[in-house]
Write a protein that holds these residues in place. Structure first.
Motif, PDB file in Angstrom:
ATOM      1  N   ALA A 184     -11.076  -2.748   1.906  1.00 60.24           N
ATOM      2  CA  ALA A 184     -11.472  -2.657   0.499  1.00 60.24           C
ATOM      3  C   ALA A 184     -10.262  -2.385  -0.391  1.00 60.24           C
ATOM      4  CB  ALA A 184     -12.504  -1.560   0.315  1.00 60.24           C
ATOM      5  N   ILE A 185      -9.254  -1.714   0.172  1.00 62.69           N
ATOM      6  CA  ILE A 185      -8.044  -1.423  -0.599  1.00 62.69           C
ATOM      7  C   ILE A 185      -7.411  -2.722  -1.102  1.00 62.69           C
ATOM      8  CG2 ILE A 185      -5.650  -0.623  -0.319  1.00 62.69           C
ATOM      9  CD1 ILE A 185      -6.915   1.550   1.554  1.00 62.69           C
ATOM     10  N   VAL A 186      -7.321  -3.701  -0.213  1.00 66.04           N
ATOM     11  CA  VAL A 186      -6.723  -4.973  -0.599  1.00 66.04           C
ATOM     12  C   VAL A 186      -7.616  -5.686  -1.614  1.00 66.04           C
ATOM     13  CG1 VAL A 186      -5.950  -7.221   0.228  1.00 66.04           C
ATOM     14  CG2 VAL A 186      -5.495  -5.173   1.563  1.00 66.04           C
ATOM     15  N   GLN A 187      -8.932  -5.568  -1.403  1.00 65.03           N
ATOM     16  CA  GLN A 187      -9.866  -6.191  -2.350  1.00 65.03           C
ATOM     17  C   GLN A 187      -9.644  -5.632  -3.759  1.00 65.03           C
ATOM     18  OE1 GLN A 187     -13.832  -5.067  -2.818  1.00 65.03           O
ATOM     19  NE2 GLN A 187     -14.607  -7.119  -3.160  1.00 65.03           N
ATOM     20  N   LYS A 188      -9.468  -4.311  -3.860  1.00 63.86           N
ATOM     21  CA  LYS A 188      -9.311  -3.685  -5.173  1.00 63.86           C
ATOM     22  C   LYS A 188      -7.938  -3.997  -5.773  1.00 63.86           C
ATOM     23  CE  LYS A 188     -13.238  -2.489  -5.491  1.00 63.86           C
ATOM     24  NZ  LYS A 188     -14.042  -3.183  -6.494  1.00 63.86           N
TER      25      LYS A 188
ATOM     26  N   VAL B  68       9.193   4.669   3.642  1.00 65.91           N
ATOM     27  CA  VAL B  68       7.833   4.731   3.088  1.00 65.91           C
ATOM     28  C   VAL B  68       7.407   3.341   2.609  1.00 65.91           C
ATOM     29  CG1 VAL B  68       6.408   5.668   1.223  1.00 65.91           C
ATOM     30  CG2 VAL B  68       7.992   7.158   2.463  1.00 65.91           C
ATOM     31  N   GLY B  69       8.312   2.668   1.917  1.00 67.16           N
ATOM     32  CA  GLY B  69       8.008   1.331   1.412  1.00 67.16           C
ATOM     33  C   GLY B  69       7.685   0.367   2.540  1.00 67.16           C
ATOM     34  N   LEU B  70       8.465   0.444   3.620  1.00 66.00           N
ATOM     35  CA  LEU B  70       8.246  -0.443   4.770  1.00 66.00           C
ATOM     36  C   LEU B  70       6.873  -0.203   5.384  1.00 66.00           C
ATOM     37  CD1 LEU B  70       9.292  -2.458   6.918  1.00 66.00           C
ATOM     38  CD2 LEU B  70      10.278  -0.513   8.137  1.00 66.00           C
ATOM     39  N   LEU B  71       6.557   1.088   5.625  1.00 60.00           N
ATOM     40  CA  LEU B  71       5.272   1.404   6.251  1.00 60.00           C
ATOM     41  C   LEU B  71       4.106   1.025   5.331  1.00 60.00           C
ATOM     42  CD1 LEU B  71       6.178   4.857   7.843  1.00 60.00           C
ATOM     43  CD2 LEU B  71       5.940   2.625   8.982  1.00 60.00           C
ATOM     44  N   PHE B  72       4.243   1.362   4.064  1.00 57.93           N
ATOM     45  CA  PHE B  72       3.184   1.043   3.098  1.00 57.93           C
ATOM     46  C   PHE B  72       2.926  -0.462   3.059  1.00 57.93           C
ATOM     47  CE2 PHE B  72       1.911  -0.174  -1.231  1.00 57.93           C
ATOM     48  CZ  PHE B  72       0.797   0.621  -1.414  1.00 57.93           C
ATOM     49  N   SER B  73       4.008  -1.245   2.942  1.00 56.70           N
ATOM     50  CA  SER B  73       3.851  -2.700   2.818  1.00 56.70           C
ATOM     51  C   SER B  73       3.226  -3.290   4.078  1.00 56.70           C
ATOM     52  CB  SER B  73       5.190  -3.379   2.568  1.00 56.70           C
ATOM     53  OG  SER B  73       5.873  -2.730   1.535  1.00 56.70           O
ATOM     54  N   LEU B  74       3.684  -2.803   5.239  1.00 57.50           N
ATOM     55  CA  LEU B  74       3.129  -3.329   6.487  1.00 57.50           C
ATOM     56  C   LEU B  74       1.640  -2.994   6.590  1.00 57.50           C
ATOM     57  CD1 LEU B  74       5.933  -2.636   9.121  1.00 57.50           C
ATOM     58  CD2 LEU B  74       5.161  -4.855   8.233  1.00 57.50           C
ATOM     59  N   TYR B  75       1.290  -1.753   6.201  1.00 52.61           N
ATOM     60  CA  TYR B  75      -0.108  -1.335   6.293  1.00 52.61           C
ATOM     61  C   TYR B  75      -0.990  -2.185   5.372  1.00 52.61           C
ATOM     62  CZ  TYR B  75      -4.262   1.650   6.161  1.00 52.61           C
ATOM     63  OH  TYR B  75      -5.543   2.129   6.235  1.00 52.61           O
ATOM     64  N   VAL B  76      -0.530  -2.374   4.133  1.00 50.52           N
ATOM     65  CA  VAL B  76      -1.329  -3.175   3.192  1.00 50.52           C
ATOM     66  C   VAL B  76      -1.441  -4.617   3.691  1.00 50.52           C
ATOM     67  CG1 VAL B  76      -1.498  -4.062   0.833  1.00 50.52           C
ATOM     68  CG2 VAL B  76      -0.821  -1.699   1.214  1.00 50.52           C
TER      69      VAL B  76
ATOM     70  N   ALA C 270      -2.523 -14.199  -0.233  1.00 50.28           N
ATOM     71  CA  ALA C 270      -1.471 -13.900  -1.203  1.00 50.28           C
ATOM     72  C   ALA C 270      -0.912 -12.484  -0.989  1.00 50.28           C
ATOM     73  CB  ALA C 270      -1.978 -14.089  -2.625  1.00 50.28           C
ATOM     74  N   PRO C 271      -1.756 -11.434  -0.963  1.00 52.06           N
ATOM     75  CA  PRO C 271      -1.187 -10.107  -0.692  1.00 52.06           C
ATOM     76  C   PRO C 271      -0.611  -9.984   0.717  1.00 52.06           C
ATOM     77  CG  PRO C 271      -3.589  -9.979  -0.851  1.00 52.06           C
ATOM     78  CD  PRO C 271      -3.185 -11.337  -1.339  1.00 52.06           C
ATOM     79  N   VAL C 272      -1.179 -10.687   1.687  1.00 54.76           N
ATOM     80  CA  VAL C 272      -0.637 -10.590   3.050  1.00 54.76           C
ATOM     81  C   VAL C 272       0.813 -11.068   3.059  1.00 54.76           C
ATOM     82  CG1 VAL C 272      -0.770 -11.492   5.401  1.00 54.76           C
ATOM     83  CG2 VAL C 272      -2.864 -10.833   4.207  1.00 54.76           C
ATOM     84  N   ILE C 273       1.026 -12.288   2.570  1.00 56.88           N
ATOM     85  CA  ILE C 273       2.382 -12.845   2.566  1.00 56.88           C
ATOM     86  C   ILE C 273       3.282 -11.993   1.672  1.00 56.88           C
ATOM     87  CG2 ILE C 273       3.776 -14.881   2.033  1.00 56.88           C
ATOM     88  CD1 ILE C 273       1.221 -16.557   2.434  1.00 56.88           C
ATOM     89  N   GLY C 274       2.755 -11.632   0.490  1.00 62.60           N
ATOM     90  CA  GLY C 274       3.558 -10.872  -0.463  1.00 62.60           C
ATOM     91  C   GLY C 274       4.029  -9.541   0.109  1.00 62.60           C
ATOM     92  N   PHE C 275       3.121  -8.789   0.720  1.00 61.91           N
ATOM     93  CA  PHE C 275       3.528  -7.484   1.231  1.00 61.91           C
ATOM     94  C   PHE C 275       4.391  -7.617   2.487  1.00 61.91           C
ATOM     95  CE2 PHE C 275       0.413  -5.889  -1.768  1.00 61.91           C
ATOM     96  CZ  PHE C 275       1.056  -4.754  -2.232  1.00 61.91           C
ATOM     97  N   LEU C 276       4.242  -8.731   3.240  1.00 62.98           N
ATOM     98  CA  LEU C 276       5.158  -8.960   4.366  1.00 62.98           C
ATOM     99  C   LEU C 276       6.575  -9.230   3.840  1.00 62.98           C
ATOM    100  CD1 LEU C 276       3.099 -11.039   6.954  1.00 62.98           C
ATOM    101  CD2 LEU C 276       3.911  -8.670   7.158  1.00 62.98           C
TER     102      LEU C 276
END
Ligand code: NA
Ligand code: NA
Lengths: 426, 310, 165
Positions: free
Chosen positions: A42-46, C96-104, C135-141
């Protein structure tokens, strides 16, 4: 627990983490602690939901157009015209920033788009005229606020729909309040210009003024297309943004030949990056707004107001404080969606005119655009002008004070908001 | 309380959908002795309708009351409701259609889409408005109408020789004012609430498009409820339908008065004109529907024809 | 690093093509509405297409923006720290940025799978909606890659600021 999360955000902010982490990391922590059962994707959805709106598209397109005009000749030519006409007056270019933002903002309806479009044109000129860096940045960011008040305004339309208030009357009130805010900034410019340091241009004879206008004939097509296109009903404000890009490319690259195709490539790329920097923050803002909505904070405030049996004066003060605090931390448009439904019925029961309350709400929304730490217009100025956020905040705060004074005036003198609607609609 | 459901929708707090959602929440709280709480989040606070639908599938939120027109991307079969004049004019006949095999078959199409569709809620009928004259069907030709994202609605305007223009709802008021588009279609109370009548010269009451809401729940949440609570919730949603219909009718009546008082020209389309409009649009709209919804769509259309043949 | 140079070239080209296409589509839809008569109905998909392309534009630019030191943040205090402490802090930010981006990005993958499985399609284009969460997958990778490269000292994103402008 809430306290620790806010503390985390403050620490990340002061330690110089990227703003997207300052917003995103505490939001994740909050989710894991308070909404552990909520599915994580849901985080990504938001995050995506925060930027998936057609009306936001005006921002990238106007950034793009502004970058083209700034790198080419359109911006300089437009500034020359303005300088020839009003450069000799006290305040000169400073008033142009206010007036230009009011004109451009009225049609674009988007404060961030206004900052992006005006910034690259007028900021260098303000510096050249001798205004301090802080004042120039502050004025630029603050003047854009009028775009939410001066019609057409999506903010007023949304308020009208939420509360059943006539949009024509809101537009009439917004025009008056927008002009009052603009005049307040203009007065501030006038005072600043009197302090010394700010130079005036010599007064030009009309022959030279006409010459400057003629030289800028292609550049002047830009405001004609944007203002004319929207008011004549050919294009929507969002489309006007895209059309202004096409016009800028044609004029700069084909007619004036001030940009090469290679320049065009670089400017497109830079505009995309400017857009991303702003939108990723809006995206993180979408995530935070979601949690603020779920927490149903306003219900608690209403309960408190009920208990103390507040009158309209206290109520409006509480409403202003709620909006101010919300505007500091979340996207002000989301703040409106969250706060208006619980506050509006109370306002009605206290006999506050819906148009008057709408002006108070919209002025607060505008103010939220320029208040740190989450001030979208600050980020836009930082990204498009390449200035550190801290420097812009330093310039903005006197304008926040001016704005609060105007807000108090509008809040406690309802006649200002209601004068024009009464004049037109009886 | 043992169960909390966040229910999101798009309408403002004074509108029929919200008023009756609050009513349902009250009934459910009372009858489950506070064990089930429905928290209602109005006017898109939880996101636009697409995000809310997705949220229901995902379990981010427990429920939503979604206009059918916003569900086509999730369940193409439901777009049958976009076909002009699908729902009978008579309220009792319409309710019988919802309660009967057609309505049940329609709700059942949500089962494999990751949503529990509880019931249909009537939410009025769409009318046309425009700044250009709408004296008869021929007058629609070459006018520009704003439509929602739906290929069936595109066909409806195509059949009239009009252009269908996609515009965001938030930009519609200004676009009607300046003339980017000539007209739009919405129920009268929406035309009143969004103040479109302030910027529109003509309204035709044609009742051509049914606005049906689908009450949707997250399957995991729904299954986690004891059967007795499920019955209470379902009962409350169906029980308020007559009241909802009456509330809506009153809102429409009031809207009509406001619109007339504003000087907007209102014309009621007669039975012949409605029949002609149905004749013109039924073919292309139902073809577009079957192209979208395939065999499920064909079956539903057959169920509809059987139900209305009597 | 030739691979990184190639990646940058691909990113930049995609951004430019995307952005110019968005402009052209919107411009085209205005022309169609004004001059195309009822043909305009056939172009109702443009609004949706441009909105989706903008999502990709935003997320695909995140990595380049980081590499060039463009993301906003309040860096005054950080830059006043003594050199040793500052270096440790910068490593902390990168981590922190690396972990955050990978998690998202990982959550994004789940979202893509979930929505693709649900069969949701976009209302006018009819494309599978799960794709928008790519889009967010590629972007955050891409963002994670830059945080990682910076953490291991392979790029210098903290002093690159002026050079890139
Ligand atoms: Na405006
Ligand atoms: Na703010």
């Amino acid at each position: 627990m809430i306290f620790l999360i806010v503390l985390l955000a403050v620490v990340l902010l002061l330690a110089g983490f990227e703003m997207l982490l300052v917003l995103g990391v505490p939001a994740l922590a909050y989710k894991e602690i308070f909404y552990a059962k909520l599915p994580d994707p849901a985080i990504v959805q938001k995050i995506v939901g925060g930027i998936d709106h057609t009306t936001l598209l005006a921002i990238p397109f106007f950034i793009f157009a502004a970058n083209l005009m700034g790198a080419g000749q359109i911006a300089a030519q437009l500034v020359n015209v303005v300088k020839a006409l009003v450069g000799h007056t006290r305040g000169g270019i400073g008033h142009v920033v206010v007036g230009g933002s009011m004109a451009f903002g009225s049609v674009s309806g988007s404060a961030p788009a206004t900052v992006a479009a005006m910034g690259r044109m007028v900021y260098p000129e303000m510096r050249r005229a001798g205004y301090s860096d802080k004042f120039s940045l502050g004025l630029l960011v603050a003047s854009a606020e009028t775009s939410l008040l001066i019609p057409p305004s999506i903010t007023l339309i949304v308020y009208g729909w939420m509360t059943g208030t006539s949009i024509s009357q809101l537009f009439a009130g917004g025009l008056a309040v927008g002009i009052v805010l603009g005049l307040a900034f203009a007065l501030f410019v006038w005072l600043e210009a009197g302090k010394g340091g700010v130079t005036r241009e010599p007064r030009l004879p009309w022959s030279e003024r006409l010459c400057a206008i003629w030289q800028a004939k292609w550049a002047l097509g830009m405001p004609v297309i944007i203002l004319g296109g929207i008011y004549s009903g050919i294009i929507t404000p969002t489309e006007a943004a895209a059309v202004s890009v096409v016009y800028a490319i044609v004029i700069e690259a084909v007619i004036l030949r001030s940009l090469t195709w290679k320049d065009l490539f670089a400017i497109t790329e830079r505009s995309a990056i400017n857009t991303a920097i702003i939108f990723v923050l809006l995206a993180m803002g979408g995530l935070i707004s979601f949690f603020v909505t779920l927490a149903q904070v306003p219900n608690g405030i209403i309960g408190m107001l009920d208990q103390v049996d507040a009158g309209w004066i206290t109520f409006l003060m509480v409403a202003n404080v709620c909006f101010f605090i919300a505007g500091m931390f979340i996207d002000p448009n989301s703040a409106m969606l969250i706060l208006v439904p619980p506050l509006f019925p109370v306002a009605q029961s206290l006999g506050i005119d819906p148009v008057h309350f709408g002006m108070i709400v919209t002025l607060n929304i505008s103010l939220g655009m320029i208040t740190p730490p989450f001030g979208l217009d600050i980020f836009v100025a930082s990204s498009t002008l390449g200035k550190p956020v801290a420097q812009i905040i330093a310039g903005v705060w006197p304008f926040v004070v001016v704005n609060i004074l105007v807000l108090l005036l509008i809040t406690y003198v309802p006649q200002i908001s209601l004068f024009v609607p009464k004049l037109i609609f009886g | 309380q043992e169960f909390v459901a966040k229910i999101g929708h798009l309408e403002s707090t004074a509108q029929s959908r919200h008023v009756h959602l609050e009513k349902v929440a009250e009934l459910v709280k009372e009858r489950t002795e506070g064990a089930v709480e429905l928290q209602i989040f109005p006017q898109g606070q939880l996101g636009n309708q697409r995000q809310m639908n997705e949220g229901v599938q995902l379990g981010t939120i427990e429920g939503t009351v979604a206009p059918a027109a916003f569900l086509g991307g999730f369940n193409p079969a439901v777009s049958i409701l976009d076909i002009p004049y699908l729902i009978p004019e008579d309220a009792a006949e319409a309710q019988a259609l919802r309660d009967g095999p057609f309505g049940q078959a329609l709700l059942a199409t949500f089962a494999d889409k990751g949503m529990v569709a509880l019931t249909l809620w009537p939410n009025g009928k769409k009318q046309f408005s425009s700044n250009k004259p709408l004296d008869d069907l021929a007058a629609f030709a070459d006018q520009k109408f704003r439509v929602m994202d739906s290929s069936i609605l595109l066909e409806q305007f195509n059949a009239l020789g009009a252009s269908a223009i996609a515009l965001p709802f938030g930009e519609l008021y200004t676009s009607l004012q300046t003339g980017v588009v000539d007209g739009e279609e919405n129920p009268l109370d929406t035309i009143k609430n969004m103040k479109f009548y302030e910027v529109q010269e003509n309204v035709v009451i044609s009742d051509h498009g049914a606005m049906e809401d689908v009450v949707l729940f997250n399957p995991m949440f729904w299954e986690s409820l004891p059967v007795e609570y499920q019955d209470v919730i379902k009962g409350a949603f169906t029980e308020v339908i007559p009241e909802l219909t009456a509330h809506k009718a009153a809102a429409v009546e009031e809207a009509l008065q406001v619109i007339k008082d504003s000087g907007t020209n209102v014309r009621v389309a007669g039975p012949e004109e409605r029949a002609e409009l149905r004749e013109l649009t039924w073919g292309p709209a139902s073809e577009a529907y079957v192209a979208m919804a395939g065999d499920t769509g064909k079956a539903l259309l057959a169920a509809y024809e059987e139900a209305t043949a009597k | 690093m030739p691979l990184l140079t190639l990646l940058r070239k691909v990113e930049r080209t995609i951004l430019v093509v995307l952005f110019l296409t968005m402009v052209a589509l919107f411009f085209g839809s205005v022309l169609m509405r004004e001059f195309g008569g009822t043909m305009a109905s056939r172009f109702a998909w443009i609004e949706e297409a441009v909105r989706l392309m903008n999502l990709f534009l935003v997320f695909l630019a995140l990595g380049l923006a980081l590499e060039r030191g463009k993301h906003v943040g309040i860096t005054n205090l950080r830059d006043k720290l003594p050199e040793g402490a500052r270096r440790w802090l910068l490593r902390g930010i990168d981590t922190v940025g690396l972990l955050f981006s990978l998690y998202v990005a990982w959550l994004g993958v789940q979202m893509v799978q979930f929505v693709l499985k649900s069969g949701q399609t976009s209302p006018t284009l009819g494309i599978p909606m799960g794709l928008i969460y790519l889009a967010p997958v590629i972007g955050f990778l891409l963002l994670a890659l830059r945080y990682g490269l910076s953490l291991f000292g392979l790029i210098d994103r903290f002093t690159a600021q002026e050079a890139a402008e």
